[in-house]
Design an enzyme around this catalytic site. Structure first.
Site, PDB file in Angstrom:
ATOM      1  N   TYR A 167       7.750 -38.495 -29.143  1.00 25.60           N
ATOM      2  CA  TYR A 167       7.278 -37.565 -28.846  1.00 25.60           C
ATOM      3  C   TYR A 167       5.874 -37.732 -28.296  1.00 25.60           C
ATOM      4  O   TYR A 167       5.358 -36.706 -28.167  1.00 25.60           O
ATOM      5  CB  TYR A 167       7.973 -36.307 -29.927  1.00 25.60           C
ATOM      6  CG  TYR A 167       9.467 -35.943 -29.973  1.00 25.60           C
ATOM      7  CD1 TYR A 167       9.837 -36.152 -29.013  1.00 25.60           C
ATOM      8  CD2 TYR A 167       9.720 -35.178 -30.595  1.00 25.60           C
ATOM      9  CE1 TYR A 167      11.121 -35.444 -28.779  1.00 25.60           C
ATOM     10  CE2 TYR A 167      11.388 -34.651 -30.833  1.00 25.60           C
ATOM     11  CZ  TYR A 167      11.626 -35.693 -29.969  1.00 25.60           C
ATOM     12  OH  TYR A 167      12.901 -34.529 -29.762  1.00 25.60           O
ATOM     13  N   HIS A 218      22.727 -41.342 -31.105  1.00 23.74           N
ATOM     14  CA  HIS A 218      20.838 -41.387 -31.479  1.00 23.74           C
ATOM     15  C   HIS A 218      20.822 -41.645 -32.278  1.00 23.74           C
ATOM     16  O   HIS A 218      20.918 -41.075 -33.735  1.00 23.74           O
ATOM     17  CB  HIS A 218      19.760 -40.490 -30.947  1.00 23.74           C
ATOM     18  CG  HIS A 218      20.076 -39.772 -29.299  1.00 23.74           C
ATOM     19  ND1 HIS A 218      19.260 -40.118 -28.681  1.00 23.74           N
ATOM     20  CD2 HIS A 218      20.728 -39.608 -28.425  1.00 23.74           C
ATOM     21  CE1 HIS A 218      19.271 -39.945 -27.231  1.00 23.74           C
ATOM     22  NE2 HIS A 218      20.752 -39.137 -26.876  1.00 23.74           N
ATOM     23  N   GLU A 272      21.304 -37.386 -34.398  1.00 23.77           N
ATOM     24  CA  GLU A 272      20.847 -37.953 -34.743  1.00 23.77           C
ATOM     25  C   GLU A 272      20.967 -38.600 -35.983  1.00 23.77           C
ATOM     26  O   GLU A 272      20.949 -37.933 -36.998  1.00 23.77           O
ATOM     27  CB  GLU A 272      20.099 -37.288 -34.215  1.00 23.77           C
ATOM     28  CG  GLU A 272      18.461 -37.668 -34.029  1.00 23.77           C
ATOM     29  CD  GLU A 272      18.296 -37.805 -33.079  1.00 23.77           C
ATOM     30  OE1 GLU A 272      17.697 -38.734 -32.299  1.00 23.77           O
ATOM     31  OE2 GLU A 272      18.228 -36.940 -31.881  1.00 23.77           O
TER      32      GLU A 272
END
Length: 305
Positions: free
Chosen positions: A280, A107, A169
């Site tokens: 988010y 990611h 990530e």
């Protein structure tokens, strides 16, 4: 620990990334899917998105929790739920002895996370040894370990289907662009993970030791208007890009659009991460908070027949 035979590296591509990435076969080869001694290699997100991923959409790789995997398929079932069950059948079944040995989900993030390895559990010695190995080899950016501490049966992302799994990530990287520095970090992490697996399968003994990690505690939302729920503040400049810093009482968190500072008021010192992550906003998360801890892992070596 048994020999690793089936390994999957997965990189999720959004539609606007595909238009750029498809120009480079080397990028696709290095980051899209790589496997060792595989029976079959499967790519999870086969249906591209028309726009950048929105947090409110159903993500195909975030639908692999036990409830969704066991739900009956009907004519009205979303594509992502159907595909999640197909992938579970191809790579698992989740929690079974036939599950694929290891999945590494790759990611990128808009937050300044450096290279962060995300685990659901703190008791998977194999993946924690991989983290320890990467920490000793990678010097360009901080290499951190994040533990979500969620039962695997409740875990919802693709790597939870395998016997051993974690996410890589890397950030910061805006959506829809390719940054060479981020690509280099991700490629090095993938290459070193493969290197560790080769060494493990060849009989190398990996000595135990301590691994520093951060345990997820809770999420914090932005200040919002109580009626409209619109944002009334942004991440404070002193906190922006300071992922994993130590947050103490009185430290600035947000700067309101009228100029006031909102401070951290809790007594417990914690570490913020995924600060100002773009995906988010719709989830109502400005950042997560975690607690630093030390994990002690045992020596591991392969058990050959």
């Amino acid at each position: 620990m048994l020999l690793f035979k089936d390994i999957l590296f997965l990189w999720v591509l959004k539609q606007n990334q595909l238009r750029t990435i498809n120009q480079s076969d080397s990028v696709k080869t290095c980051l899209a899917v790589r496997a060792l001694h595989h029976r079959d290699t499967k790519l999870g997100g086969m249906l591209p998105y028309n726009t950048c991923y929105s947090g409110k959409q159903t993500h195909i790789l975030w639908t692999l929790g036990g409830a969704i995997l066991s739900s009956p398929i009907t004519d009205s079932s979303p594509y992502e739920v159907r595909r999640a069950q197909e992938l579970n059948n191809l790579l698992g079944l989740k929690g079974s002895t036939d599950a694929i040995d290891l999945i590494c989900d790759l990611h990128n993030t808009t937050s300044n996370m450096g290279l962060t390895l995300i685990h659901y559990t703190s008791s998977d010695w194999v993946t924690l040894h991989i983290c320890k190995y990467l920490q000793t080899k990678i010097t360009k950016v901080p290499v951190r370990v994040l533990v979500l501490d969620v039962p695997i049966s409740d875990a919802y992302s693709l790597e939870s289907v395998s016997k051993h799994g974690f996410s890589l990530e890397v950030g910061p990287q805006p959506h829809g662009v390719v940054r060479a520095d981020i690509y280099i970090i991700m490629k090095e992490a993938v290459d070193l993970t493969i290197d560790w697996i080769h060494k493990f399968n060849s009989g190398t003994v990996f000595e135990g030791g301590d691994v520093e990690a951060f345990k997820f505690i809770k999420s914090v939302d932005y200040p919002r208007d109580p009626e409209t729920r619109t944002l009334t503040a942004a991440i404070h400049p002193q906190l922006q890009d300071k992922d994993f810093c130590l947050l103490k009482r009185g430290d600035p968190l947000f700067l309101s659009f009228s100029g006031e500072t909102v401070n951290y008021e809790e007594e417990e010192t914690l570490h913020p991460f995924f600060i100002n992550e773009a995906a988010y906003y719709e989830k109502g998360i400005a950042f997560h908070l975690g607690k630093k801890m030390m994990l002690t892992i045992p020596t591991v070596r392969v058990q050959k027949d």
